[in-house]
Design a protein around this motif. Structure first.
Motif, PDB file in Angstrom:
ATOM      1  N   ILE A 102      21.294  29.994-123.603  1.00  0.00           N
ATOM      2  CA  ILE A 102      21.780  31.362-123.440  1.00  0.00           C
ATOM      3  C   ILE A 102      20.650  32.229-122.892  1.00  0.00           C
ATOM      4  O   ILE A 102      19.497  32.110-123.335  1.00  0.00           O
ATOM      5  CB  ILE A 102      22.346  31.930-124.774  1.00  0.00           C
ATOM      6  N   GLY A 103      20.974  33.059-121.902  1.00  0.00           N
ATOM      7  CA  GLY A 103      19.980  33.918-121.267  1.00  0.00           C
ATOM      8  C   GLY A 103      20.069  35.350-121.757  1.00  0.00           C
ATOM      9  O   GLY A 103      20.979  35.734-122.479  1.00  0.00           O
ATOM     10  N   ALA A 104      19.115  36.180-121.354  1.00  0.00           N
ATOM     11  CA  ALA A 104      19.074  37.592-121.745  1.00  0.00           C
ATOM     12  C   ALA A 104      20.347  38.306-121.289  1.00  0.00           C
ATOM     13  O   ALA A 104      20.797  38.123-120.160  1.00  0.00           O
ATOM     14  CB  ALA A 104      17.852  38.265-121.139  1.00  0.00           C
ATOM     15  N   GLY A 105      20.941  39.093-122.182  1.00  0.00           N
ATOM     16  CA  GLY A 105      22.134  39.860-121.849  1.00  0.00           C
ATOM     17  C   GLY A 105      23.400  39.042-121.697  1.00  0.00           C
ATOM     18  O   GLY A 105      24.443  39.561-121.322  1.00  0.00           O
ATOM     19  N   GLU A 106      23.317  37.756-122.014  1.00  0.00           N
ATOM     20  CA  GLU A 106      24.481  36.875-121.866  1.00  0.00           C
ATOM     21  C   GLU A 106      25.204  36.735-123.204  1.00  0.00           C
ATOM     22  O   GLU A 106      24.590  36.795-124.272  1.00  0.00           O
ATOM     23  CB  GLU A 106      24.029  35.499-121.371  1.00  0.00           C
ATOM     24  N   ILE A 107      26.525  36.552-123.141  1.00  0.00           N
ATOM     25  CA  ILE A 107      27.325  36.323-124.351  1.00  0.00           C
ATOM     26  C   ILE A 107      27.979  34.954-124.237  1.00  0.00           C
ATOM     27  O   ILE A 107      28.703  34.674-123.287  1.00  0.00           O
ATOM     28  CB  ILE A 107      28.404  37.403-124.529  1.00  0.00           C
ATOM     29  N   VAL A 108      27.665  34.101-125.204  1.00  0.00           N
ATOM     30  CA  VAL A 108      28.238  32.751-125.240  1.00  0.00           C
ATOM     31  C   VAL A 108      29.141  32.647-126.461  1.00  0.00           C
ATOM     32  O   VAL A 108      28.732  32.966-127.585  1.00  0.00           O
ATOM     33  CB  VAL A 108      27.136  31.669-125.298  1.00  0.00           C
ATOM     34  N   GLY A 109      30.381  32.228-126.244  1.00  0.00           N
ATOM     35  CA  GLY A 109      31.313  32.011-127.348  1.00  0.00           C
ATOM     36  C   GLY A 109      31.227  30.577-127.836  1.00  0.00           C
ATOM     37  O   GLY A 109      31.299  29.638-127.043  1.00  0.00           O
ATOM     38  N   LEU A 110      31.030  30.416-129.133  1.00  0.00           N
ATOM     39  CA  LEU A 110      31.005  29.088-129.756  1.00  0.00           C
ATOM     40  C   LEU A 110      32.311  28.968-130.541  1.00  0.00           C
ATOM     41  O   LEU A 110      32.496  29.634-131.562  1.00  0.00           O
ATOM     42  CB  LEU A 110      29.790  28.989-130.683  1.00  0.00           C
ATOM     43  N   VAL A 111      33.223  28.143-130.033  1.00  0.00           N
ATOM     44  CA  VAL A 111      34.593  28.139-130.550  1.00  0.00           C
ATOM     45  C   VAL A 111      34.956  26.789-131.145  1.00  0.00           C
ATOM     46  O   VAL A 111      34.564  25.738-130.629  1.00  0.00           O
ATOM     47  CB  VAL A 111      35.601  28.441-129.407  1.00  0.00           C
ATOM     48  N   GLY A 112      35.735  26.837-132.214  1.00  0.00           N
ATOM     49  CA  GLY A 112      36.233  25.602-132.810  1.00  0.00           C
ATOM     50  C   GLY A 112      36.955  25.918-134.100  1.00  0.00           C
ATOM     51  O   GLY A 112      36.828  27.014-134.649  1.00  0.00           O
ATOM     52  N   GLU A 113      37.721  24.967-134.592  1.00  0.00           N
ATOM     53  CA  GLU A 113      38.437  25.165-135.849  1.00  0.00           C
ATOM     54  C   GLU A 113      37.463  25.115-137.019  1.00  0.00           C
ATOM     55  O   GLU A 113      36.304  24.748-136.876  1.00  0.00           O
ATOM     56  CB  GLU A 113      39.507  24.079-136.004  1.00  0.00           C
ATOM     57  N   SER A 114      37.945  25.485-138.187  1.00  0.00           N
ATOM     58  CA  SER A 114      37.139  25.417-139.405  1.00  0.00           C
ATOM     59  C   SER A 114      36.641  23.981-139.601  1.00  0.00           C
ATOM     60  O   SER A 114      37.406  23.027-139.475  1.00  0.00           O
ATOM     61  CB  SER A 114      38.012  25.837-140.589  1.00  0.00           C
ATOM     62  N   GLY A 115      35.339  23.840-139.869  1.00  0.00           N
ATOM     63  CA  GLY A 115      34.753  22.507-140.062  1.00  0.00           C
ATOM     64  C   GLY A 115      34.246  21.849-138.802  1.00  0.00           C
ATOM     65  O   GLY A 115      33.747  20.722-138.834  1.00  0.00           O
ATOM     66  N   SER A 116      34.339  22.548-137.665  1.00  0.00           N
ATOM     67  CA  SER A 116      33.894  21.949-136.398  1.00  0.00           C
ATOM     68  C   SER A 116      32.368  21.954-136.247  1.00  0.00           C
ATOM     69  O   SER A 116      31.824  21.259-135.398  1.00  0.00           O
ATOM     70  CB  SER A 116      34.517  22.688-135.209  1.00  0.00           C
TER      71      SER A 116
END
Length: 255
Positions: A31-45
């Protein structure tokens, strides 16, 4: 430009009586400066444990057993606990799902915010810290910040408490914020406002943001890139729009 955070083959395992649980099993992303990364997954992922691993917040029986977490080129897995603690809240901050994990119910908001600044920088005067706190509350959309600073957490709604915890995370102008499902308990209108605020704050301050969520719809509104986790691994990642329009992994399609 070098990334703010470069996670390489991260492995966080939990050692239980029933055996070894590989909660995070070879995760890599940047991830770089000013960047938004979504970390997605179900519960327990493994998405939340990935965030906790970056901050050194994994408790026994869990521990990081492999990989690197390079923050501005420095491997956090090699640092002693006291150095990680100094970074926490100053250079890397966290926003929790429950704002009361950040807020002390018996202290005024003002006291908590001033303390959060002066703990990391004793050269800041109380008045300067108060001014920074006022400004931070204004930035996250809290009206009459001067007056609201003197309130206690129970005098705020759930949405307002979450805004206060976001303001506290921003106080020391961190390079990176990890947000662990911070809008899950909020109604849709408040959620949309906070997503807009966070995107604007990240853009204006250059703060990198990891947004951990089980909800692909929420992540679509805020993230530039998405990494989809399943069973402790990232199964697919890429630019948000591209990944949503044409997901290649069956798990992403299911989400």
């Amino acid at each position: 430009m070098s990334p703010i955070l470069d996670v390489r083959n991260l492995q966080t395992h939990f050692f239980t009586k029933g055996g070894v649980l590989k909660a995070v099993d070879g995760v890599s992303f940047q991830i770089g400066a000013g960047e938004i990364v979504g970390l997605v997954g179900e519960s327990g992922s493994g998405k939340s444990i990935t965030g906790f691993s970056v901050l050194g917040l994994v408790d026994a029986p869990g521990r990081i057993v492999g990989g690197e977490i390079l923050f501005k080129g420095q491997d956090l897995t090699k640092l002693p606990a006291n150095e990680i603690q100094r970074m926490r809240g100053s250079r890397i901050a966290m926003i929790f799902q429950d704002p009361m994990m950040t807020l002390n119910p018996v202290l005024r908001i003002e006291t908590q915010m001033i303390e959060a600044i002066q703990t990391h920088d004793i050269s800041v005067s109380k008045e300067e810290a108060r001014q920074r706190s006022r400004d931070a509350l204004g930035l996250v959309g809290i009206s009459s910040p001067e007056e609201r600073m003197r309130a206690y957490p129970h005098q705020f709604s759930g949405g307002m408490r979450q805004r206060v915890s976001i303001a506290i995370a921003m106080l020391n102008r961190p390079d990176l914020i990890i947000a662990d499902e911070p809008t899950t308990a909020l109604d849709v209108t408040i959620q949309a406002q906070i997503l807009r605020d966070m995107r604007r704050l990240s853009r204006d301050t250059g703060t990198a943001l990891i947004w951990v969520s089980h909800d692909l719809g929420v992540v679509a509104q805020i993230a530039h890139r998405v990494a989809v986790m399943y069973a402790g691994r990232i199964v697919e990642q890429g630019p948000t729009e591209k990944l949503l329009k044409k997901p290649s992994h069956p798990y992403t399609q299911g989400l």
